[in-house]
Design a protein around this motif. Structure first.
Motif, PDB file in Angstrom:
ATOM      1  N   SER A  78      31.509  62.192   8.980  1.00  0.00           N
ATOM      2  CA  SER A  78      32.105  63.138   8.030  1.00  0.00           C
ATOM      3  C   SER A  78      32.235  62.630   6.589  1.00  0.00           C
ATOM      4  O   SER A  78      32.072  63.404   5.650  1.00  0.00           O
ATOM      5  N   PRO A  79      32.513  61.336   6.348  1.00  0.00           N
ATOM      6  CA  PRO A  79      32.594  60.905   4.949  1.00  0.00           C
ATOM      7  C   PRO A  79      31.247  60.809   4.235  1.00  0.00           C
ATOM      8  O   PRO A  79      31.200  60.821   2.998  1.00  0.00           O
ATOM      9  N   MET A  80      30.141  60.715   4.979  1.00  0.00           N
ATOM     10  CA  MET A  80      28.852  60.440   4.336  1.00  0.00           C
ATOM     11  C   MET A  80      28.399  61.516   3.344  1.00  0.00           C
ATOM     12  O   MET A  80      27.871  61.181   2.275  1.00  0.00           O
ATOM     13  N   PRO A  81      28.566  62.817   3.638  1.00  0.00           N
ATOM     14  CA  PRO A  81      28.183  63.812   2.627  1.00  0.00           C
ATOM     15  C   PRO A  81      28.933  63.624   1.308  1.00  0.00           C
ATOM     16  O   PRO A  81      28.392  63.897   0.225  1.00  0.00           O
ATOM     17  N   TYR A  82      30.166  63.140   1.381  1.00  0.00           N
ATOM     18  CA  TYR A  82      30.946  62.881   0.163  1.00  0.00           C
ATOM     19  C   TYR A  82      30.408  61.663  -0.580  1.00  0.00           C
ATOM     20  O   TYR A  82      30.305  61.669  -1.815  1.00  0.00           O
ATOM     21  N   LEU A  83      30.077  60.607   0.171  1.00  0.00           N
ATOM     22  CA  LEU A  83      29.568  59.390  -0.459  1.00  0.00           C
ATOM     23  C   LEU A  83      28.185  59.623  -1.058  1.00  0.00           C
ATOM     24  O   LEU A  83      27.849  59.029  -2.088  1.00  0.00           O
ATOM     25  N   MET A 141      40.271  66.048  -4.370  1.00  0.00           N
ATOM     26  CA  MET A 141      40.274  67.463  -4.009  1.00  0.00           C
ATOM     27  C   MET A 141      39.128  68.212  -4.679  1.00  0.00           C
ATOM     28  O   MET A 141      38.559  69.136  -4.098  1.00  0.00           O
ATOM     29  N   GLY A 142      38.756  67.776  -5.868  1.00  0.00           N
ATOM     30  CA  GLY A 142      37.603  68.384  -6.535  1.00  0.00           C
ATOM     31  C   GLY A 142      36.331  68.141  -5.740  1.00  0.00           C
ATOM     32  O   GLY A 142      35.479  69.023  -5.602  1.00  0.00           O
ATOM     33  N   LEU A 143      36.213  66.928  -5.202  1.00  0.00           N
ATOM     34  CA  LEU A 143      35.047  66.574  -4.389  1.00  0.00           C
ATOM     35  C   LEU A 143      35.046  67.370  -3.087  1.00  0.00           C
ATOM     36  O   LEU A 143      34.000  67.869  -2.649  1.00  0.00           O
ATOM     37  N   VAL A 144      36.212  67.494  -2.466  1.00  0.00           N
ATOM     38  CA  VAL A 144      36.323  68.274  -1.222  1.00  0.00           C
ATOM     39  C   VAL A 144      35.882  69.709  -1.454  1.00  0.00           C
ATOM     40  O   VAL A 144      35.096  70.274  -0.670  1.00  0.00           O
ATOM     41  N   ASN A 145      36.362  70.313  -2.511  1.00  0.00           N
ATOM     42  CA  ASN A 145      36.025  71.724  -2.780  1.00  0.00           C
ATOM     43  C   ASN A 145      34.542  71.906  -3.094  1.00  0.00           C
ATOM     44  O   ASN A 145      33.984  72.990  -2.886  1.00  0.00           O
ATOM     45  N   LYS A 146      33.901  70.858  -3.567  1.00  0.00           N
ATOM     46  CA  LYS A 146      32.475  70.925  -3.883  1.00  0.00           C
ATOM     47  C   LYS A 146      31.611  70.802  -2.632  1.00  0.00           C
ATOM     48  O   LYS A 146      30.584  71.481  -2.489  1.00  0.00           O
ATOM     49  N   VAL A 147      32.029  69.938  -1.720  1.00  0.00           N
ATOM     50  CA  VAL A 147      31.205  69.615  -0.552  1.00  0.00           C
ATOM     51  C   VAL A 147      31.512  70.505   0.646  1.00  0.00           C
ATOM     52  O   VAL A 147      30.603  70.978   1.343  1.00  0.00           O
ATOM     53  N   ASN A 148      32.785  70.742   0.916  1.00  0.00           N
ATOM     54  CA  ASN A 148      33.201  71.465   2.117  1.00  0.00           C
ATOM     55  C   ASN A 148      32.949  72.961   1.962  1.00  0.00           C
ATOM     56  O   ASN A 148      33.532  73.611   1.100  1.00  0.00           O
TER      57      ASN A 148
END
Length: 431
Positions: free
Chosen positions: A111-116, A373-380
């Motif tokens: 789950s963390p890889m799309p963010y990284l 949270m900005g990253l979460v809203n972009k990816v999720n």
């Protein structure tokens, strides 16, 4: 393929006839239900194909079953390929390439890889925007250790290993603790477990990266003292009497998120209906995988040589809640099972992704200045999951926040205040 399956069934207590019947029935049902591969309703996907990667782990089952049972075809995507990857690093590299460059469009992924990837952290500083379309499972991972740690009673409490690891370090033979990818779920579980017992994963041990299918062989060779990985490799370690299960990750955090269905964001933007169709197919597979009556048939498929390539007996018991820890402890009918659909296992809670990012900040994988949270809203892309759920006629959670999460050591992660959680952790490495 069927001969391979029946041999595995025979060695794991399943009858030859039962394995053949289960597999044949599964494949026949898929062909009968979806002979034309027609899209269920409305405008169909923009394309019929996509390349999806997977690692040989039980939690890849939704992708495998969606392919084997014709669910991608049912949703208008008959040419989806489900391709085995050698490691999470190979998954990353093939996502960076994309199918246009000889790689893949999406994957069963930590789950963390799309963010990284989106942040460029693991792609040489060059961002590769990704989307998470669904969670693939809850629970189903474990921390395994060598048999020599039985003497100091290392279990859910890792503190027993502290003195032993200190002795190893003093002798110039620092303990080696393996996980599957820096900043990934297994890295975070084993770091949490070590730190909760007063062991600093940054200074008291050496953390190393080993691909999941190689964990057992490396423990047998004596090149590591502990590891964290998904099933079936923890169960296999016990079956081969090489080590034992110190704890299940669901004992650290019950119903924790694990793998995700990740897709390149440019692919999702170009083919939004196809992205929804893939999500719907995987969700249907998750529902099927979660039914107790289907567990044996599922294992007869995913244990095959082209998928996980292990005996069925290494996979099935823990899926059914039977856990032999390998040190005298045992569970039957346990709630500590991998969940594919129950308890909203498939829904990509944004609050869970916020925890992953907070932990990656805790251990210096991401800078403390990260706009989490900005990253979460972009990816999720929980919106895509909700659209797929609507097309399937299933209910979706009202919001994107599962609320405060409690851990075995008494710590609480409140998504409304990640900073307080981070401050409560005495062992960390911030950059």
């Amino acid at each position: 393929m069927n001969n391979d399956i029946t041999k595995r069934a025979a060695t794991s207590g399943l009858t030859r006839r039962g394995a053949i019947t289960a597999t044949a029935a599964t494949l026949a049902a898929a062909k009968a239900a979806f002979p034309s591969g027609a899209f269920a309703a409305g405008a169909g996907p923009e394309v019929s194909k996509a390349k999806l990667g997977f690692i040989a782990l039980t939690d890849a089952s939704p992708l495998i079953i969606a392919k084997e049972r014709g669910l991608f075809a049912k949703h208008g995507m008959p040419d989806v390929e489900v391709l085995k990857q050698a490691s999470w690093a190979a998954t990353r590299d093939n996502l960076v390439l994309g199918s246009g460059g000889g790689g893949i469009d999406g994957a069963h992924i930590l789950s963390p890889m799309p963010y990284l990837l989106t942040a460029g952290t693991i792609s040489g500083g060059k961002p590769v925007p990704m989307n998470i379309l669904a969670r693939l499972n809850l629970n189903g991972q474990a921390i395994s250790v060598g048999n020599d740690l039985k003497a100091v009673k290392v279990g859910l409490n890792s503190a027993g290993a502290k003195a032993k690891f200190a002795q190893l370090k003093a002798a110039g033979n620092t303990a080696k603790v393996a996980m599957t990818f820096r900043g990934g779920t297994h890295d975070l579980w084993i770091r949490y477990w070590l730190a909760a017992g007063g062991i600093n994963p940054e200074t008291d041990v050496s953390t190393i990266v080993i691909p999941p299918p190689q964990m057992v062989a490396n423990m047998k060779a004596g090149t590591q003292d502990a590891f964290c990985v998904g099933e079936p490799w923890n169960g296999q370690l016990v079956n081969q009497k090489i080590g034992y299960t110190a704890c299940l990750t669901s004992e650290i955090w019950m119903n924790h998120p694990e793998k995700a269905l990740g897709m390149r964001a440019d692919w999702v933007a170009k083919f939004p209906r196809a992205a929804e169709a893939i999500t719907a197919a995987v969700m249907e597979a998750q529902m099927w995988c979660d039914k107790p009556a289907n567990k044996q048939a599922m294992c007869s498929i995913v244990s095959g040589r082209q998928y996980i390539n292990v005996p069925i007996g290494d996979i099935l018991p823990r899926l059914q809640g039977t856990v032999d820890y390998g040190d005298g402890r045992a569970l039957k009918g346990s709630g500590h099972v991998m969940k594919f659909w129950a308890d909203n296992a498939s829904f990509p809670w944004k609050s869970h992704d916020l925890w992953f990012l907070t932990e990656d900040v805790r251990w210096g994988v991401l800078p403390a200045s990260t706009n989490k949270m900005g990253l979460v809203n972009k990816v999720n892309r929980s919106d895509i999951w909700r659209a797929a759920a609507k097309s399937l006629g299933v209910a979706a959670p009202a919001g994107d926040n599962r609320g405060p999460e409690k851990f075995f050591d008494g710590k609480v992660f409140d998504p409304a205040n990640p900073a307080a959680y981070l401050a409560s952790q005495p062992i960390k490495k911030l950059v």
